[in-house]
Design a protein around this motif. Structure first.
Motif, PDB file in Angstrom:
ATOM      1  N   ILE A  37      -5.015   7.810  -2.169  1.00 15.40           N
ATOM      2  CA  ILE A  37      -4.893   9.269  -2.159  1.00 15.40           C
ATOM      3  C   ILE A  37      -5.856   9.740  -1.078  1.00 15.40           C
ATOM      4  O   ILE A  37      -7.070   9.779  -1.276  1.00 15.40           O
ATOM      5  CB  ILE A  37      -5.227   9.872  -3.534  1.00 15.40           C
ATOM      6  N   ASP A  38      -5.286  10.053   0.076  1.00 15.92           N
ATOM      7  CA  ASP A  38      -6.109  10.237   1.265  1.00 15.92           C
ATOM      8  C   ASP A  38      -6.535  11.694   1.427  1.00 15.92           C
ATOM      9  O   ASP A  38      -5.722  12.602   1.329  1.00 15.92           O
ATOM     10  CB  ASP A  38      -5.325   9.761   2.489  1.00 15.92           C
ATOM     11  N   GLU A  39      -7.816  11.902   1.675  1.00 15.59           N
ATOM     12  CA  GLU A  39      -8.395  13.219   1.928  1.00 15.59           C
ATOM     13  C   GLU A  39      -8.115  14.187   0.782  1.00 15.59           C
ATOM     14  O   GLU A  39      -7.568  15.261   0.970  1.00 15.59           O
ATOM     15  CB  GLU A  39      -7.881  13.766   3.263  1.00 15.59           C
ATOM     16  N   VAL A  40      -8.544  13.774  -0.375  1.00 13.80           N
ATOM     17  CA  VAL A  40      -8.269  14.542  -1.588  1.00 13.80           C
ATOM     18  C   VAL A  40      -8.893  15.941  -1.523  1.00 13.80           C
ATOM     19  O   VAL A  40      -8.425  16.881  -2.153  1.00 13.80           O
ATOM     20  CB  VAL A  40      -8.767  13.767  -2.833  1.00 13.80           C
ATOM     21  N   ASP A  41      -9.925  16.094  -0.719  1.00 16.07           N
ATOM     22  CA  ASP A  41     -10.625  17.379  -0.653  1.00 16.07           C
ATOM     23  C   ASP A  41      -9.874  18.418   0.173  1.00 16.07           C
ATOM     24  O   ASP A  41     -10.267  19.571   0.213  1.00 16.07           O
ATOM     25  CB  ASP A  41     -12.033  17.179  -0.089  1.00 16.07           C
ATOM     26  N   LEU A  76       0.849  -1.195   0.000  1.00 16.79           N
ATOM     27  CA  LEU A  76       0.000   0.000   0.000  1.00 16.79           C
ATOM     28  C   LEU A  76       0.884   1.244   0.000  1.00 16.79           C
ATOM     29  O   LEU A  76       1.794   1.371   0.808  1.00 16.79           O
ATOM     30  CB  LEU A  76      -0.892   0.004   1.244  1.00 16.79           C
ATOM     31  N   LEU A  77       0.614   2.137  -0.946  1.00 20.18           N
ATOM     32  CA  LEU A  77       1.309   3.423  -0.952  1.00 20.18           C
ATOM     33  C   LEU A  77       0.281   4.495  -0.616  1.00 20.18           C
ATOM     34  O   LEU A  77      -0.788   4.535  -1.218  1.00 20.18           O
ATOM     35  CB  LEU A  77       1.920   3.705  -2.318  1.00 20.18           C
ATOM     36  N   THR A  78       0.591   5.333   0.344  1.00 25.22           N
ATOM     37  CA  THR A  78      -0.365   6.355   0.758  1.00 25.22           C
ATOM     38  C   THR A  78       0.156   7.739   0.424  1.00 25.22           C
ATOM     39  O   THR A  78       1.293   8.075   0.724  1.00 25.22           O
ATOM     40  CB  THR A  78      -0.622   6.270   2.269  1.00 25.22           C
TER      41      THR A  78
END
Lengths: 276, 394
Positions: free
Chosen positions: A120-124, A60-62
């Motif tokens: 792609i965490d919390e794109v907003d 997993l790449l974050t």
């Protein structure tokens, strides 16, 4: 690239997903489109990516998006300052730009020898234009590095999971390319299963009382931030380690501060909850 | 064959386009749909991009499949297919022979086959059934097949959709707020202020000029410098437009890219005092608005500008007795115009009614735009002129 079966993902031992979520995850994988997951904070959006990676046996790449994140950050970074420094003070191979190009998370996901799950965490959180700037890269799964005149294309198309807290509206063009899933808040039955996974030894009585209380707190009108799954799990941890008996939870709400983090919410809750 | 579903979605306000549609076909072609449930879930995941549209989707789904042949057909099939017969392994040659049919052909043949078929069928290579090699059925083996039936979750998707569990997420105004936001977003002026950060290009330039002696250049990061002041008429004649004004206000306050954002309310016309709440209970001296906000703040009035002429021109013309004004409304409006360089008036009244004498009087003082997306875009262009001129001058 080996094709994954359509029902590749079905949750993991520690991540309980409902049918509609697993179906959408599998659809996104099969359609090779990013999966956009939205939902209340604490409903396990980030954990989902970890669970998918675990279930499929992929790394997993974050990419943790922040308000200052630019699309370019995820692709690559040309460390000019380091190169200037090396050219002035010696060290490093200044002659080749290549040594100063550092891959971002997206770049590493593309270059990876094995297929990866890319979160792609919390794109907003980022600027409004951020998702649009990534459209091409996510579509074509490649990007160009002008400094080297080279194109980095994905060796294996990564499984892309994008999470959003709905703080900002995302652009339409971006949305059209995603498979969308809104994580609804778990109903009691599913919630019991989720909690059981985390605390297999908790007594039936305590679990029932806690979940009952939890949904009662969530129902209080006018809360700024309703407690979510992660708060319930924390709360149960406190209850279990504090050795609080079930009767006490049924009579009052000990450690309410674990469920509600805002002072105003605490006041509201204290007025509304029935203390028997 | 799903085309009417597409149009039903669009009619119900789910903005589905060709891209979603192709993706859905792709998904069908990959055999991802094997039941009404999965059709419901998959089509939703692909066609709907916000939980606000889930409810509309449910409505459209029931509308199309609530009594639809194709689904009924599948439901009926489901009973036959409940107990699949284990399947013989296919030889590669046989497998090869089964590929090469397009989705449309498949669906067409599926229908034809169904029409011909009269009974349950297991095994074999033509009929819909279990364990066979025809492209349709359950537990069969065909590289491009349509799976029919399989394990459902008890309740059918149409039933689930009928419950309309996502009604609470509906926000019919979202689209409008977003449109306002998009228009307002253009209202920005990036100025250099805030934290200092390394400016790469100047650093390289300076270093080169110095013959390789490193010279670091720092510049302040760019931030929006626009201060916005919104003044809204909350009087009786504005009641029909309350929702519209509300959307504008939501859009302006949600954008959050302003250096500062303030809002006031007034009745008909700003006089000696404006108010910080919509009920007009907490008064703010209008003179204070001038001291609080610098001249380069952008000011947006929202109001219908319709009132009795004396309300605009007379000293003491304010409708509320306790708001007795020492300067006429028109004078106050002029004071606003003189203090703030960039100022516009948004009028929710349709433009064809802008012949009312107080409207024309105010329009002479402050440029007036309609309270529509187009009007707002025009207003933003007008407000930007000031900052553009300043940049050119600098």
């Amino acid at each position: 690239m080996s094709e994954l079966p359509f029902d590749a993902f079905s949750g993991t031992a520690s991540y309980i997903a409902n049918d509609s979520l697993t179906r959408d995850v599998n659809a996104a994988i099969a359609l090779q489109r990013p999966l956009l997951v939205k939902g209340e904070p604490g409903t396990g959006k980030t954990l989902l990516a970890r669970a998918i990676a675990e279930a499929l046996g992929m790394p997993l790449l974050t990419w943790q998006v922040k308000s200052t994140t630019k699309a370019q950050d995820g692709l690559y970074h040309y460390d000019v300052v380091q190169r200037l420094n090396d050219s002035r003070f010696g060290g490093g191979d200044v002659g080749s730009i290549r040594h100063y190009i550092k891959m971002g998370v997206l770049g590493r996901a593309f270059r990876s020898e094995e297929r990866v799950v890319l979160l792609i965490d919390e794109v907003d959180k980022a600027d409004l234009e951020f998702p649009n700037d990534l459209l091409h890269e996510l579509d074509a799964m490649s990007f160009h590095i002008p400094e080297l005149d080279e194109t980095v294309s994905a060796v294996h198309r990564p499984i892309v999971i994008i999470s959003s807290n709905a703080e900002k509206e995302l652009p339409d063009a971006f949305l059209r390319r995603c498979v969308f899933h809104y994580i609804t808040f778990p109903e009691r039955e599913l919630m019991e299963r989720i909690v059981r996974v985390h605390y297999p030894d908790v007594t039936e009585g305590l679990l029932e009382a806690a979940i009952l209380r939890f949904y009662e707190v969530r129902r209080i009108a006018g809360l700024r931030k309703k407690p979510s799954t992660s708060e319930l799990i924390d709360w149960l941890f406190v209850l279990v380690s504090g050795g609080v008996p079930a009767e006490k939870v049924a009579a009052a709400v000990p450690f309410l501060g674990t469920l509600l983090k805002q002072e105003k919410d605490l006041d509201t809750a204290k007025q509304r909850i029935s203390w028997s | 064959m799903f085309v009417h579903f597409l149009y039903s979605l669009r009619r119900n306000g789910v903005p589905v386009g060709a891209q979603e549609w192709l993706a859905l076909h792709d998904a069908l072609g990959k055999g991802l749909v094997d039941s009404t449930d999965s059709l419901y879930g998959l089509a939703r995941a692909i066609c709907v991009h916000t939980e606000a549209h889930y409810d509309s989707y449910d409505v459209a789904f029931v509308e199309c499949f609530g009594g639809q042949d194709w689904i009924e057909l599948k439901e009926a099939l489901q009973q036959w297919l409940e107990n699949p017969v284990p399947m013989d392994q296919l030889s590669p040659e046989a497998f090869q022979a089964l590929t090469g049919m397009s989705l449309e052909e498949l669906l067409q043949k599926f229908k034809e086959t169904l029409e011909k078929q009269q009974e349950r069928h297991d095994g074999g290579s033509r009929w819909v059934g279990t364990g066979g090699t025809s492209p349709w059925g359950n537990s069969g083996r065909n590289p491009q097949g349509i799976r029919v039936g399989g394990s459902g979750g008890g309740r059918s998707a149409v039933q689930v959709a009928g419950e309309r569990r996502y009604r609470d997420f509906r926000t019919d105004v979202t689209i409008d707020v977003r449109q306002f936001k998009v228009a307002l977003r253009a209202l920005r002026h990036l100025g250099k202020e805030g934290r200092e950060e390394l400016a790469l290009q100047p650093t390289i330039d300076r270093t080169c000029k110095d013959g390789g002696e490193i010279e670091l250049v720092f510049e302040k990061e760019r931030k929006n410098t626009v201060r916005l002041v919104l003044l809204m008429d909350s009087g009786g004649s504005m009641a029909p437009y309350a929702r519209l004004v509300d959307r504008l206000f939501s859009a302006a306050s949600e954008i959050g890219h302003w250096k500062s954002f303030d809002h006031y309310f007034f009745h008909n016309c700003p006089y000696n005092r404006v108010y910080s709440s919509i009920e007009r209970l907490e008064a703010v001296q209008t003179a204070e608005v001038f001291t609080k906000h610098p001249a380069h703040a952008k000011v947006v009035f929202v109001g219908d500008a319709c009132m009795a002429p004396w309300e605009l021109t007379a000293v003491g013309g304010a409708l509320s007795l306790w708001d007795r004004n020492s300067r006429s409304g028109l004078e106050w409006i002029r004071a606003f115009r003189e203090h703030f360089k960039d100022i516009v008036w948004l009028n929710p009244e349709p433009e064809r009614y802008w012949t009312h004498e107080t409207i024309t009087a105010i329009k002479r003082e402050i440029p007036m735009f309609g309270l529509t997306v187009d009007g707002l875009e025009g207003a933003v262009r007008h407000l930007r002129r000031g900052s553009l001129a300043a940049r050119r001058g600098a």
